[in-house]
Write an enzyme that holds these catalytic residues in place. Structure first.
Site, PDB file in Angstrom:
ATOM      1  N   ASP A 199       0.832  -1.200   0.000  1.00 30.68           N
ATOM      2  CA  ASP A 199       0.000   0.000   0.000  1.00 30.68           C
ATOM      3  C   ASP A 199       0.868   1.251   0.000  1.00 30.68           C
ATOM      4  OD1 ASP A 199      -2.736   1.213   0.437  1.00 30.68           O
ATOM      5  OD2 ASP A 199      -1.745   1.942   2.252  1.00 30.68           O
ATOM      6  N   GLU A 265       1.704  -0.104  -4.919  1.00 33.27           N
ATOM      7  CA  GLU A 265       0.738   0.921  -5.316  1.00 33.27           C
ATOM      8  C   GLU A 265       1.428   2.278  -5.314  1.00 33.27           C
ATOM      9  OE1 GLU A 265      -3.508   2.748  -3.704  1.00 33.27           O
ATOM     10  OE2 GLU A 265      -1.878   2.302  -2.309  1.00 33.27           O
TER      11      GLU A 265
END
Length: 549
Positions: A199, A265
């Site tokens: 993330d 990401e």
């Protein structure tokens, strides 16, 4: 031997909304295991589990309070181990979210750090003195609104949070923090996980000098930003050069567990494609990255072509493309103005995604053609949507539960009340009803994924784009054994394309060829097997519309 992730297809599971087994209205790990056969039937390579670790759920699991425990709402570590074993029996890899850039403010690390400036974890988070007037140390904003700084009276300092105040950012300039996070990743690797989705991978480091971010350069014709975060170029609060050295440490760890992978990401509106290439260059950084470049409103040939070229041209890195995920409106809703029929749009976008160079990530419900759910304010749970309503309705609309059974909500998702409602538009697209319909979006995904597996050129072949006017996107995928030409009409109009050469239609929709002419109807597309010594020549130049009187 090909590495499974290079050109592989990952299926994202949002656990809260996949399948509930205990009637509390929230999906869980036993529910995922119950529905693994559905995922395996699609023909994907891997599942990605959005956060399942212990969390107070202020940001739906992206605020971790214990990295090595499963949150009780999802189950237990034993449930996780059982899920991994069953997935592996079905030939599915399992990767899981790792939220490393920040923790929950309830994490023991932060609870200790906030107590004093001298404790053993005093510098595990980003602390800064106030200015003389008591204001925060710089102008950095938070993604979810307000300043990125929260006052702590015990220390007499501010701490930094890129997201909610309940999500303090870790200080990656401290090697002990890096070591602790690598230990977390090792814990899950030793339990048998096949890798991680990382993330906010470009948020790890901040500028140690805490310099102010400059204003974003915005064309004058663009409307004013809904969120002040979009008014800055985040030059110093994220995407720092020190990040690469830590990513090398991550890769070295995973290299000790053969067959594992990472997908990062990248969230940066100014240089996302540059970072994707940089973070995956060579063999000592991340395996692959994705950005939000294909998760926005753009549905043009130039947009798709330019994004692929900027990542791959002159770089050895690898991209993982997706059209939907848990953070953006579902793509059949975002792109509906480019089509006359939602089902045809869903099938065309699937064919496009599965033929681009790179790996692929599918978001749960995408294989059903689910639209964005229109929610009332009182139904929202997402802090972003609650803060910026109604201009930004947040992320709940793409997170509503999967409709498994026919009929009315909750369509077999739960025996209780679902945490987010299932509206009639989604109920009508249930898994059960689409399983029985050979022309459904669901069965098309199975067909398209089987086609991709049968044609190695779509997995590891090079890509070459044809020159053509909007709205025609055409490219060739080729390896040593085969050559496929993919042609897409990204519009609700009918196009007439000059199409010369030796090729046979292998898969398509609204596509008819007659000699040297190819007619593509609304959302029409075709994948052609190129054969013989006469390669395809494609020409299309759209005539300008005559001005009306």
């Amino acid at each position: 031997m090909r590495e499974w992730w290079r050109g592989g297809v990952i299926y994202q599971v949002y656990p809260r909304s996949f399948q509930d087994t205990n009637g509390d209205g929230v999906g869980d790990l036993p529910g995922i295991m119950r529905r693994l056969d559905h995922i395996a039937s699609l023909g994907v390579d891997c599942i990605w589990l959005s956060p399942i670790t212990q969390s107070p759920q202020a940001d739906m699991g992206y605020d971790v309070s214990d990295y090595k425990q499963v949150d009780p709402i999802f189950g237990s570590l034993d449930d996780f181990d059982s899920l991994v074993r069953r997935a592996h029996e079905l030939g599915l890899k399992v990767i899981m979210d790792q939220v490393l850039s920040h923790t929950s403010d309830l994490h023991p690390w932060f609870q200790e750090s906030r107590l004093s400036r001298t404790n053993s974890r005093a510098d595990w988070y980003i602390w800064a003195d106030p200015k003389k007037d008591g204001s925060p140390p710089n102008n950095w904003p938070a993604v979810f609104g307000g300043r990125a700084w929260e006052w702590n009276p015990t220390r007499g300092q501010y701490y930094m949070h890129n997201f909610l105040a309940a999500q303090p950012d870790l200080n990656f300039h401290n090697p002990k923090v890096q070591d602790a996070l690598l230990d977390v990743m090792r814990f899950w690797l030793e339990r048998g996980v096949d890798g991680f989705r990382l993330d906010t991978v470009n948020y790890y480091f901040h500028d140690a000098q805490l310099r102010n971010n400059p204003a974003a350069r915005r064309p004058r014709h663009l409307p004013y930003a809904v969120n002040p975060y979009d008014m800055q170029e985040h030059r110093y609060s994220k995407s720092q050069p020190e990040n690469v050295a830590f990513l090398k440490r991550v890769r070295k760890l995973l290299d000790g567990f053969p067959g594992t992978t990472t997908v990062g990401e990248v969230g940066d509106s100014h240089k996302s494609l540059q970072l994707m290439a940089e973070y995956t260059e060579g063999t000592d950084r991340l395996h692959m990255c994705y950005s939000f470049d294909m998760l926005g409103p753009e549905y043009t040939a130039e947009h798709f072509r330019s994004r692929v070229q900027r990542v791959f041209n002159g770089h050895s890195g690898w991209a993982c493309w997706s059209f939907s995920n848990h953070d953006v409106p579902r793509h059949v809703t975002r792109w509906k103005a480019n089509a006359l029929d939602q089902r045809r749009l869903a099938q065309q976008s699937a064919a496009l995604l599965l033929t681009l160079k790179g790996s692929v990530c599918l978001y749960q419900g995408e294989e059903l053609g689910l639209p964005e759910t229109d929610l009332r304010f009182e139904e929202l749970t997402d802090p972003r949507g609650i803060r910026f309503w109604p201009e930004d309705k947040g992320r709940d609309g793409c997170r509503t539960p999967i409709p498994w059974d026919e009929g009315e909500a909750p369509n077999g998702f739960t025996t209780g009340t679902p945490w987010l409602p299932i509206k009639p538009e989604s109920s009508a697209l249930s898994v059960a009803s689409q399983n029985a319909d050979p022309d459904s979006v669901l069965n098309f995904y199975r067909l398209a994924l089987a086609f991709r597996r049968a044609h190695a050129a779509l997995i590891d072949g090079e890509i070459e784009f044809f020159k053509a006017s909007e709205p025609l996107l055409a490219f060739r995928r080729r390896n040593a054994d085969e050559s496929l030409v993919c042609v897409f009409n990204l519009s609700p109009d009918t196009l007439k394309v000059t199409f010369d050469g030796d090729a046979e239609l292998a898969l398509g929709q609204n596509a008819e060829r007659h000699k040297s002419k190819l007619t593509l109807g609304p959302s029409g597309w075709g994948i052609f097997n190129e054969s013989g010594a006469n390669p395809l020549r494609i020409e299309f130049k759209r005539r300008a519309k005559k001005p009306s009187n």
